[in-house]
Design an enzyme around this catalytic site. Structure first.
Site, short mmCIF file in Angstrom:
data_model
loop_
_atom_site.label_atom_id
_atom_site.label_comp_id
_atom_site.label_asym_id
_atom_site.label_seq_id
_atom_site.Cartn_x
_atom_site.Cartn_y
_atom_site.Cartn_z
N GLY A 128 5.18 4.87 -1.29
CA GLY A 128 4.77 3.49 -1.56
C GLY A 128 5.61 2.87 -2.66
O GLY A 128 5.70 3.40 -3.76
N ASP A 152 -4.31 1.30 -5.87
CA ASP A 152 -5.42 1.04 -4.94
C ASP A 152 -5.84 2.28 -4.17
O ASP A 152 -6.97 2.34 -3.66
CB ASP A 152 -4.98 -0.02 -3.90
CG ASP A 152 -4.94 -1.42 -4.49
OD1 ASP A 152 -5.21 -1.58 -5.69
OD2 ASP A 152 -4.64 -2.36 -3.71
N ALA A 191 -3.51 -5.02 -9.68
CA ALA A 191 -2.16 -4.60 -10.05
C ALA A 191 -2.08 -3.88 -11.41
O ALA A 191 -1.36 -2.87 -11.52
CB ALA A 191 -1.22 -5.81 -10.02
N GLY A 240 5.05 -0.24 -3.86
CA GLY A 240 4.31 -1.40 -4.37
C GLY A 240 4.37 -1.38 -5.89
O GLY A 240 5.28 -0.82 -6.50
N PHE A 241 3.35 -2.00 -6.49
CA PHE A 241 3.33 -2.07 -7.96
C PHE A 241 3.39 -0.67 -8.57
O PHE A 241 4.17 -0.40 -9.47
CB PHE A 241 2.06 -2.77 -8.43
CG PHE A 241 2.09 -4.25 -8.23
CD1 PHE A 241 2.72 -5.08 -9.14
CD2 PHE A 241 1.50 -4.82 -7.12
CE1 PHE A 241 2.76 -6.45 -8.95
CE2 PHE A 241 1.53 -6.19 -6.92
CZ PHE A 241 2.16 -7.00 -7.84
N GLY A 242 2.52 0.23 -8.08
CA GLY A 242 2.43 1.56 -8.68
C GLY A 242 3.66 2.41 -8.42
O GLY A 242 4.27 2.95 -9.34
N GLU A 256 -8.83 -18.61 -4.51
CA GLU A 256 -7.48 -19.16 -4.56
C GLU A 256 -7.07 -19.71 -3.18
O GLU A 256 -6.47 -20.78 -3.08
CB GLU A 256 -6.49 -18.09 -5.05
CG GLU A 256 -6.76 -17.74 -6.51
CD GLU A 256 -5.80 -16.71 -7.11
OE1 GLU A 256 -5.02 -16.10 -6.36
OE2 GLU A 256 -5.83 -16.55 -8.33
C1 LIG Z 1 -3.89 -11.46 -1.22
C2 LIG Z 1 -3.96 -10.57 -2.42
C3 LIG Z 1 -4.06 -11.13 -3.70
C4 LIG Z 1 -4.11 -10.32 -4.84
N1 LIG Z 1 -4.19 -10.91 -6.07
C5 LIG Z 1 -4.16 -10.14 -7.16
C6 LIG Z 1 -4.14 -10.72 -8.47
O1 LIG Z 1 -4.14 -11.95 -8.60
N2 LIG Z 1 -4.10 -9.89 -9.55
C7 LIG Z 1 -4.07 -8.54 -9.41
O2 LIG Z 1 -4.01 -7.82 -10.41
N3 LIG Z 1 -4.10 -7.95 -8.20
C8 LIG Z 1 -4.14 -8.71 -7.08
N4 LIG Z 1 -4.16 -8.14 -5.84
C9 LIG Z 1 -4.23 -6.68 -5.74
C10 LIG Z 1 -2.88 -6.03 -5.99
O3 LIG Z 1 -1.89 -6.62 -5.17
C11 LIG Z 1 -3.01 -4.54 -5.71
O4 LIG Z 1 -4.02 -4.01 -6.53
C12 LIG Z 1 -1.71 -3.82 -5.98
O5 LIG Z 1 -0.71 -4.27 -5.10
C13 LIG Z 1 -1.90 -2.32 -5.85
O6 LIG Z 1 -0.68 -1.67 -6.10
P1 LIG Z 1 -0.37 -0.30 -5.35
O7 LIG Z 1 0.93 0.16 -5.88
O8 LIG Z 1 -1.53 0.60 -5.42
O9 LIG Z 1 -0.22 -0.70 -3.82
P2 LIG Z 1 0.68 -1.80 -3.12
O10 LIG Z 1 1.26 -2.76 -4.07
O11 LIG Z 1 -0.16 -2.34 -2.01
O12 LIG Z 1 1.88 -0.96 -2.50
C14 LIG Z 1 1.66 0.01 -1.54
C15 LIG Z 1 2.98 0.28 -0.84
O13 LIG Z 1 2.81 1.41 -0.02
C16 LIG Z 1 3.44 1.19 1.22
N5 LIG Z 1 2.77 2.03 2.21
C17 LIG Z 1 1.48 2.00 2.58
N6 LIG Z 1 1.23 2.98 3.47
C18 LIG Z 1 2.39 3.62 3.67
C19 LIG Z 1 2.77 4.71 4.47
N7 LIG Z 1 1.89 5.36 5.26
N8 LIG Z 1 4.06 5.12 4.46
C20 LIG Z 1 4.97 4.49 3.67
N9 LIG Z 1 4.67 3.46 2.87
C21 LIG Z 1 3.38 3.03 2.88
C22 LIG Z 1 3.27 -0.30 1.47
O14 LIG Z 1 4.26 -0.78 2.36
C23 LIG Z 1 3.41 -0.86 0.07
O15 LIG Z 1 4.74 -1.22 -0.21
C24 LIG Z 1 -4.10 -8.92 -4.69
C25 LIG Z 1 -4.00 -8.35 -3.42
C26 LIG Z 1 -3.93 -9.16 -2.30
C27 LIG Z 1 -3.82 -8.54 -0.94
#
Ligand SMILES: Cc1cc2nc3c(=O)[nH]c(=O)nc-3n(C[C@H](O)[C@H](O)[C@H](O)COP(=O)(O)OP(=O)(O)OC[C@H]3O[C@@H](n4cnc5c(N)ncnc54)[C@H](O)[C@@H]3O)c2cc1C
Length: 422
Positions: A13, A302, A317, A15-17, A172
Site C-alpha cells: 500500500g 485504516d 490520515a 497510501g498515506f501510511g 463536505e
Molecule cells: C472521500 C474521503 C475523504 C476523506 N477525508 C479525510 C479527511 O478530511 N481527513 C483525514 O484525516 N482523513 C480523511 N479520509 C481518510 C483517509 O484518506 C484515510 O484514513 C487514509 O487514506 C488512510 O491511509 P492508509 O495508508 O491506511 O490507506 P490509503 O491511503 O487508503 O492507502 C492504501 C493503499 O493501499 C493500496 N492497496 C489496497 N489494497 C491493495 C492490495 N490488495 N494490493 C496492493 N495495494 C493495495 C491502495 O491502492 C492504496 O494506495 C478520507 C477518506 C475518503 C475516502
C-alpha cells in the site's frame, strides 16, 4: 537491488501510511519493496472535489515512482497483493510471490455498505478516482437529462441528490454539490429551475460530525441549511433501486443519485490475509503495531485495529501517518537490537469544510468556524498534497472558483479506465 545479506522489508500500500513508512526507512540497513495495485498515491480527502467538478483527478494523484525516485534502497512494484503466507513469509501477488523478513500492511480502507446490496449496486461510494469520476458523470448527466424531461416528477427525481452519512465526507460532499448546482450550473442551464433541485443529507444518528463539539455541529447544520441542503436526522436507508431511496419506516424519496458516505471498513486484503480481525474487519495489532502472533508483521492506518483509551482509533490520515513512523522505527529498532516503541496516537484536531468561506475545526481545546476555519482547512489540505505541481494546480482551481464562481472540470467523460488484470 535486493542483496542477500540485507533484511527485506515489504510494504503493501502506497497510501498515506505505506508511503510514509517507506520514506521513514530510507536510511535503514534494509531493502524495501513497496507494492500498490495502482501506480499513484491518492489524496483521498479531496475525492469529493473531483466528484463535484472542483479539481481534476490528476491533481490529487501523484506517481509513486516519482515521489520515491531518489530512495536508493527502495523498489516499487505495481501489482495487487492477494494474500500472505505467514509460515513461508511470502506476500502473494498477481505478479508472483515476494519474500519478506518484515512486512508492513498499509492497504487502507474500502466502502462499507453494511450489507445493503442494492445500495452497493446502484449508489456511488467515494473511495477512488473511478468512484469520483463516475459520480461526476452521474451528477452532470442527470442535470443534462432533466433539462430534456417534460414529466415534472421524473425531472425532480433526476435533480434529487441524496447523500448518506453526516460525517466529514457527507457534509463536505453535500456542501460542494449544493454550490456546484446553485453557483455554477445555474449559469450553464438557464432553464434549470433551482426550486426543483434537492440535495438531501441523511444521517442515521441525531448529529452531524459526531467527533465535533455540539456547538460546531449546530453551526454545520445551519450552514448546510443556508446552502439549501435538507438535513434529515435519524434517517436510515434500507434500499436504493436507482430510482427511489427507501428509508426505515418505508418512506420513499424519488431520486436517481445516492452518494454513500456512511461507512468504511478495511480493504479486502485484510479479510483474505488470514490474520485476526477486529471491528470493520481491521487487523488486530498490539501496542507496537505488530500482529501479536506474527511480530514480524506490522499493520498501520485504516487496515489496523488499534485500541487507545478503550476504543479503536478512527480511520483518518493522521492515524496512518503517525503509525507509519512508529512501525518503521520499530523495524529499525529490531534491526539494531533496540527496544520497541509503543504507539501513542496524538490527535492533531479535526476539520471539515461546508463550502465557500465555511468550515469548522477543533484543535485541542480551541474551536474555529467560518472564514478562518475555511482558510485553515484550505492551507492544511494544500500542504498535505504530494507534489508541488499538484499543490499549485489545486490552489489555482480553488482561486478560480472563488473569484469567478466557476469550476473547470464539467465534462462528462466516458469511463475509459479498463480493469487492469495484473
Ligand atoms: C472521500 C474521503 C475523504 C476523506 N477525508 C479525510 C479527511 O478530511 N481527513 C483525514 O484525516 N482523513 C480523511 N479520509 C481518510 C483517509 O484518506 C484515510 O484514513 C487514509 O487514506 C488512510 O491511509 P492508509 O495508508 O491506511 O490507506 P490509503 O491511503 O487508503 O492507502 C492504501 C493503499 O493501499 C493500496 N492497496 C489496497 N489494497 C491493495 C492490495 N490488495 N494490493 C496492493 N495495494 C493495495 C491502495 O491502492 C492504496 O494506495 C478520507 C477518506 C475518503 C475516502
Amino acid at each position: 537491488m535486493e542483496s542477500k545479506t540485507r533484511p527485506h522489508v515489504v510494504i503493501i500500500g502506497a497510501g498515506f501510511g505505506g508511503l510514509n513508512a517507506a520514506q521513514e526507512l530510507h536510511a535503514a540497513e534494509a531493502d524495501v519493496t513497496l507494492i500498490d495495485k495502482r501506480n499513484y498515491h491518492l489524496f483521498q480527502p479531496l475525492l469529493y472535489q473531483v466528484a463535484t467538478a472542483g479539481v481534476q483527478p490528476g491533481d490529487i494523484a501523484y506517481p509513486v515512482r516519482t515521489i520515491l525516485r531518489k530512495q536508493k534502497n527502495l523498489d516499487f512494484r505495481m501489482t495487487r497483493a492477494t494474500g500472505v503466507d505467514v509460515d513461508k513469509r511470502l506476500v502473494l501477488t498477481r505478479a508472483g510471490d515476494i519474500p519478506y523478513d518484515y512486512l508492513i500492511v498499509a492497504v487502507g480502507g474500502s466502502t462499507n455498505f453494511f450489507g445493503l446490496d442494492s445500495v452497493a449496486a446502484n449508489g456511488f461510494g467515494l473511495k477512488d478516482i473511478e468512484d469520483a469520476v463516475g459520480l461526476r458523470n452521474q451528477i452532470l448527466s442527470m442535470v443534462e437529462r432533466a433539462m430534456q424531461e417534460p414529466d415534472p416528477d421524473l425531472r425532480r427525481a433526476m435533480l434529487t441528490f441524496v447523500v448518506v452519512g453526516g460525517g466529514p465526507t457527507g457534509v463536505e460532499s453535500a456542501g460542494a454539490l449544493s454550490e456546484l448546482v446553485r453557483l455554477v450550473l445555474v449559469k450553464d442551464y438557464p432553464r434549470l429551475n433551482i426550486k426543483e433541485v434537492r440535495i438531501i443529507l441523511l444521517e442515521a444518528s441525531a448529529h452531524l460530525l459526531a467527533a465535533m463539539p455540539e456547538r460546531l455541529q449546530d453551526i454545520t447544520y445551519h450552514t448546510l441549511l443556508a446552502k439549501m441542503v435538507e438535513v434529515r436526522f435519524c434517517a436510515t436507508v434500507t434500499d436504493f433501486d436507482g430510482e427511489k431511496v427507501t428509508l426505515r419506516g418505508d418512506e420513499v424519496i424519488p431520486a436517481r443519485t445516492l452518494i454513500w458516505a456512511a461507512g468504511v471498513q478495511a480493504a479486502s486484503f485484510a479479510a483474505t490475509s488470514g490474520l485476526a480481525l477486529g471491528s470493520m474487519r481491521r487487523i488486530i495489532v498490539n501496542q507496537f503495531l505488530q500482529v501479536p502472533e506474527h511480530p514480524e508483521i506490522f499493520v498501520i492506518g485504516d487496515a489496523a485495529h488499534f485500541e487507545q483509551d478503550g476504543r479503536p482509533l478512527p480511520m483518518i490520515a493522521p492515524v496512518a501517518n503517525q503509525g507509519a513512523v512508529i512501525a518503521a522505527q520499530n523495524i529499525r529498532n529490531i534491526l539494531q537490537g533496540q527496544p520497541l516503541r509503543p504507539f501513542l496516537y496524538k490527535d492533531p484536531g479535526i476539520l471539515a469544510t461546508i463550502g465557500r468561506n465555511a468550515a469548522v475545526a477543533k484543535m485541542g481545546n480551541m474551536e474555529f468556524q467560518g472564514f478562518f476555519a475555511w482558510i485553515l482547512w484550505l492551507g492544511i489540505h494544500v500542504l498535505r498534497l504530494v507534489g508541488f505541481r499538484n499543490r499549485l494546480m489545486v490552489l489555482l482551481n480553488w482561486a478560480w472558483e472563488y473569484f469567478f464562481y466557476e469550476r473547470g472540470v464539467r465534462a462528462i467523460m466516458p469511463n475509459i479506465e479498463k480493469q487492469i488484470k495484473s
